[in-house]
Design an enzyme around this catalytic site. Structure first.
Site, PDB file in Angstrom:
ATOM      1  N   CYS A   4       0.851  -1.198   0.000  1.00 37.02           N
ATOM      2  CA  CYS A   4       0.000   0.000   0.000  1.00 37.02           C
ATOM      3  C   CYS A   4       0.882   1.242   0.000  1.00 37.02           C
ATOM      4  O   CYS A   4       1.532   1.545   1.006  1.00 37.02           O
ATOM      5  CB  CYS A   4      -0.903  -0.059   1.234  1.00 37.02           C
ATOM      6  N   CYS A  45       0.204   3.817   2.670  1.00 39.03           N
ATOM      7  CA  CYS A  45       0.647   3.326   3.985  1.00 39.03           C
ATOM      8  C   CYS A  45       2.128   3.634   4.189  1.00 39.03           C
ATOM      9  O   CYS A  45       2.538   4.048   5.276  1.00 39.03           O
ATOM     10  CB  CYS A  45       0.444   1.821   4.098  1.00 39.03           C
TER      11      CYS A  45
END
Length: 102
Positions: free
Chosen positions: A21, A24
């Protein structure tokens, strides 16, 4: 009520993230930098989603990442997805933390 010395925090911050991600990975160092500022009020927990499917099922109903969850006394106070979409994450998070943790 007095805080337990075993678990001195009443507020828990859970950051659900994944290696795959991108948002993230952008948010992670910001959270790591901010955690010491709130260490007396918030317990920060970084949770890798692929390794913790039970927690993901319980706390990330939309399966969108990163998912940031603030809990107090075992209950979800608020949940945010993403890194603030177009805003600087640090001021966005600081404002959010300061509103929820007094």
């Amino acid at each position: 009520p007095p805080r337990s010395t075993l678990f001195p925090y009443t507020t828990l911050f859970r950051s659900f993230w994944a290696e795959w991600c991108f948002a993230c990975l952008v948010l992670s160092p910001v959270l790591e930098e901010m955690a010491p500022e709130y260490q007396d009020r918030i317990k920060f927990c970084k949770i890798e989603v692929d390794e913790n499917p039970v927690l993901v099922e319980k706390y990330v109903p939309d399966l969108m990442f990163p998912c940031l969850v603030i809990m107090k006394d075992g209950k979800v106070l608020d949940r945010k997805y993403g890194a603030g979409n177009g805003v600087e994450p640090r001021p966005f998070l600081k404002d959010w933390f300061d509103k929820l943790v007094r």
